[in-house]
Structure formats: structure tokens, C-alpha cells
Write a protein that holds these residues in place. Structure first.
Motif, PDB file in Angstrom:
ATOM      1  N   LEU A 108      -2.452   7.171  -0.835  1.00 22.82           N
ATOM      2  CA  LEU A 108      -3.006   5.855  -0.502  1.00 22.82           C
ATOM      3  C   LEU A 108      -3.729   5.870   0.840  1.00 22.82           C
ATOM      4  O   LEU A 108      -4.756   5.220   1.008  1.00 22.82           O
ATOM      5  CB  LEU A 108      -1.885   4.801  -0.473  1.00 22.82           C
ATOM      6  N   ILE A 109      -3.177   6.598   1.801  1.00 25.58           N
ATOM      7  CA  ILE A 109      -3.802   6.672   3.123  1.00 25.58           C
ATOM      8  C   ILE A 109      -5.023   7.589   3.091  1.00 25.58           C
ATOM      9  O   ILE A 109      -6.085   7.264   3.627  1.00 25.58           O
ATOM     10  CB  ILE A 109      -2.804   7.174   4.185  1.00 25.58           C
ATOM     11  N   LEU A 110      -4.879   8.721   2.422  1.00 21.18           N
ATOM     12  CA  LEU A 110      -5.941   9.722   2.432  1.00 21.18           C
ATOM     13  C   LEU A 110      -7.134   9.353   1.560  1.00 21.18           C
ATOM     14  O   LEU A 110      -8.169  10.024   1.610  1.00 21.18           O
ATOM     15  CB  LEU A 110      -5.389  11.085   2.002  1.00 21.18           C
ATOM     16  N   GLN A 111      -7.009   8.292   0.773  1.00 14.75           N
ATOM     17  CA  GLN A 111      -8.177   7.855   0.009  1.00 14.75           C
ATOM     18  C   GLN A 111      -9.261   7.281   0.928  1.00 14.75           C
ATOM     19  O   GLN A 111     -10.415   7.194   0.545  1.00 14.75           O
ATOM     20  CB  GLN A 111      -7.785   6.819  -1.044  1.00 14.75           C
ATOM     21  N   HIS A 112      -8.875   6.925   2.171  1.00 14.62           N
ATOM     22  CA  HIS A 112      -9.885   6.518   3.148  1.00 14.62           C
ATOM     23  C   HIS A 112     -10.546   7.775   3.696  1.00 14.62           C
ATOM     24  O   HIS A 112      -9.870   8.674   4.193  1.00 14.62           O
ATOM     25  CB  HIS A 112      -9.257   5.711   4.285  1.00 14.62           C
ATOM     26  N   PRO A 113     -11.857   7.866   3.624  1.00 12.86           N
ATOM     27  CA  PRO A 113     -12.540   9.120   3.992  1.00 12.86           C
ATOM     28  C   PRO A 113     -12.387   9.532   5.450  1.00 12.86           C
ATOM     29  O   PRO A 113     -12.579  10.712   5.774  1.00 12.86           O
ATOM     30  CB  PRO A 113     -14.006   8.827   3.661  1.00 12.86           C
ATOM     31  N   HIS A 150      13.635   8.346   4.409  1.00 14.62           N
ATOM     32  CA  HIS A 150      12.356   7.901   4.942  1.00 14.62           C
ATOM     33  C   HIS A 150      11.327   9.035   4.947  1.00 14.62           C
ATOM     34  O   HIS A 150      11.642  10.172   5.297  1.00 14.62           O
ATOM     35  CB  HIS A 150      12.511   7.389   6.382  1.00 14.62           C
ATOM     36  N   SER A 151      10.127   8.690   4.565  1.00 12.68           N
ATOM     37  CA  SER A 151       8.986   9.582   4.779  1.00 12.68           C
ATOM     38  C   SER A 151       8.428   9.302   6.167  1.00 12.68           C
ATOM     39  O   SER A 151       8.516   8.175   6.671  1.00 12.68           O
ATOM     40  CB  SER A 151       7.901   9.319   3.737  1.00 12.68           C
ATOM     41  N   LEU A 152       7.862  10.321   6.800  1.00 15.32           N
ATOM     42  CA  LEU A 152       7.220  10.173   8.105  1.00 15.32           C
ATOM     43  C   LEU A 152       5.872  10.882   8.067  1.00 15.32           C
ATOM     44  O   LEU A 152       5.778  12.012   7.594  1.00 15.32           O
ATOM     45  CB  LEU A 152       8.080  10.766   9.223  1.00 15.32           C
ATOM     46  N   PHE A 153       4.848  10.193   8.563  1.00 17.62           N
ATOM     47  CA  PHE A 153       3.503  10.755   8.599  1.00 17.62           C
ATOM     48  C   PHE A 153       2.820  10.429   9.926  1.00 17.62           C
ATOM     49  O   PHE A 153       3.063   9.364  10.503  1.00 17.62           O
ATOM     50  CB  PHE A 153       2.598  10.162   7.502  1.00 17.62           C
ATOM     51  N   ILE A 154       1.951  11.326  10.360  1.00 21.29           N
ATOM     52  CA  ILE A 154       0.955  11.004  11.378  1.00 21.29           C
ATOM     53  C   ILE A 154      -0.406  11.362  10.791  1.00 21.29           C
ATOM     54  O   ILE A 154      -0.614  12.480  10.322  1.00 21.29           O
ATOM     55  CB  ILE A 154       1.174  11.768  12.696  1.00 21.29           C
ATOM     56  N   PHE A 155      -1.307  10.374  10.794  1.00 19.66           N
ATOM     57  CA  PHE A 155      -2.681  10.580  10.359  1.00 19.66           C
ATOM     58  C   PHE A 155      -3.606  10.378  11.560  1.00 19.66           C
ATOM     59  O   PHE A 155      -3.283   9.628  12.485  1.00 19.66           O
ATOM     60  CB  PHE A 155      -3.075   9.575   9.268  1.00 19.66           C
ATOM     61  N   GLU A 156      -4.738  11.026  11.526  1.00 21.34           N
ATOM     62  CA  GLU A 156      -5.766  10.815  12.553  1.00 21.34           C
ATOM     63  C   GLU A 156      -7.007  10.259  11.877  1.00 21.34           C
ATOM     64  O   GLU A 156      -7.431  10.740  10.833  1.00 21.34           O
ATOM     65  CB  GLU A 156      -6.111  12.108  13.280  1.00 21.34           C
TER      66      GLU A 156
END
Length: 211
Positions: free
Chosen positions: A175-180, A199-205
Motif C-alpha cells: 500500500l505504501i510502495l504503490q506511491h512512486p 507489530h510490523s515496523l517500517f521506515i520509508f523514504e
């Protein structure tokens, strides 16, 4: 038990209303959310940031993680009122009562937190939120529930939760990575100390905010 499984029941609505009170929410976190803050701070260790955008800030328990300007957003008027009273003497802490899926946030932030919020949002709402966060923050941290189907106690507590959209880890990430503009920096998972929640944990840039 059946009354709790039905999220439209009177008993469930009573629990939801009680959790709108800061002291009830904080007490609930002591018993059921213990260890979450330790997981957050540990996962963020080494990430360079100053300003912080806290989406779904609740009673403001993560405001202290900001090393510069802080903006907390929540749909709960009682939480926002409590936060403004609590941090009345700190001009770097600002709180906004708003719907995070449609809000227009002034300025840019180094880091956005989405802590136990995603499972309250539909796919469409997550997509709208990520679209503006990608423009407003360089990094996006996410902590959220994912299913623990083998544990009856976990299933019961998940059924009590106010969120209706607990997703598998791969679905959350997609869902997050569908944003280019979004790229994955780090991912992990953690159990709560009581072994009820996973819990899942993520960091996106966001390359959009970094430019």
C-alpha cells in the motif's frame, strides 16, 4: 465474548468511548501496549531527523521524540485538548484537530509517525494519506498490527480493537510502495511483551520530500 466480537454492539461502543479519555487510553497502553514505545525508539535509532509529524498522535506520548518542531494530528478533540494543556509551556509542540486523510499540513518535516493508525483506515484512505505525507515528510515510520491467527487470545483482543483493517505485512508494505516516490529503507516486526499483539515496523523514504 460475542458482544465484543461485534464492533457495532453497545458494549464495544462503550469501550471505544472510554478510550477517548486520555487517562483511560494511557492505562490501557500500560497493560496492553507495553513495550511499543521501546520498539519505536529502538527502530528509529540511527535515523537522522529533527522535526516530527505525528499522525494520530493520541495523548501525545511520542512528542518527546521530536528534536525540533513537532505537529501532532488527531481526530479526537479530547486528545488534542489534553495535549494542548499538557504542552502549553512548550511552543515547539503544536496540535491540530483534523482528519489526517484530508488535512493540509503547512511546511515540511523530517519524519512522519504513523503509529497504530493504518489498521483504522481503508485502502483508499491510506493512499490519500501517503500522497500528502510523501510531499510533507522525508521519512515515514509505520508501526501497525498484523494478524496472529493461531492465538485465540490475540484474535479476541484484535476483535476488541477499534480498527477494522488489520492487514498482512506484505499488504501494508504494498500500500505504501504503490506511491512512486516511496522507497523502503528498513522493515521489521516485534511482539508486545504480553505476546498478544504482533507489530510490523517500517521506515520509508520519500524522494518527493527529499528533493
Amino acid at each position: 465474548v460475542l458482544a465484543f466480537m461485534d464492533k457495532s454492539s453497545r458494549l464495544h461502543r462503550y469501550v471505544f468511548e472510554a478510550l477517548e479519555r486520555s487517562w483511560v487510553y494511557n492505562l490501557n497502553q500500560v497493560f496492553l501496549g507495553a513495550g511499543k514505545k521501546r520498539h519505536v525508539t529502538g527502530f528509529l535509532r540511527g535515523l537522522e531527523y529533527q522535526s516530527l509529524l505525528d499522525i494520530g498522535c493520541g495523548p501525545g506520548e511520542y512528542a518527546e521524540l521530536a528534536h525540533g518542531p513537532y505537529l501532532g494530528i488527531d481526530t479526537s478533540e479530547s486528545f488534542i485538548r489534553s495535549c494542548r494543556e499538557r504542552f502549553a509551556q512548550d511552543p515547539t509542540k503544536v496540535f491540530m484537530h483534523a482528519d489526517a486523510t484530508t488535512v493540509q499540513v503547512p511546511g515540511r518535516y523530517d519524519l512522519a509517525l504513523l503509529n497504530s493508525v493504518m489498521h483504522h483506515l481503508t485502502d483508499e484512505e491510506v493512499t490519500r494519506l501517503v500522497a500528502w505525507v510523501a510531499r510533507s515528510a522525508r521519512y515515514l515510520f509505520i508501526l501497525d498490527l498484523y494478524p496472529v491467527r493461531w492465538n485465540p487470545l490475540s484474535r479476541w483482543f484484535y476483535a476488541m480493537d477499534r480498527g477494522h483493517y488489520v492487514r498482512e505485512v506484505a499488504t501494508q508494505k504494498a500500500l505504501i510502495l504503490q506511491h512512486p516516490a516511496m522507497r523502503l529503507v528498513k522493515e521489521g516486526s516485534a511482539w508486545s511483551p504480553n505476546c498478544v499483539y504482533r507489530h510490523s515496523l517500517f521506515i520509508f523514504e520519500s524522494t518527493a520530500a527529499a528533493n
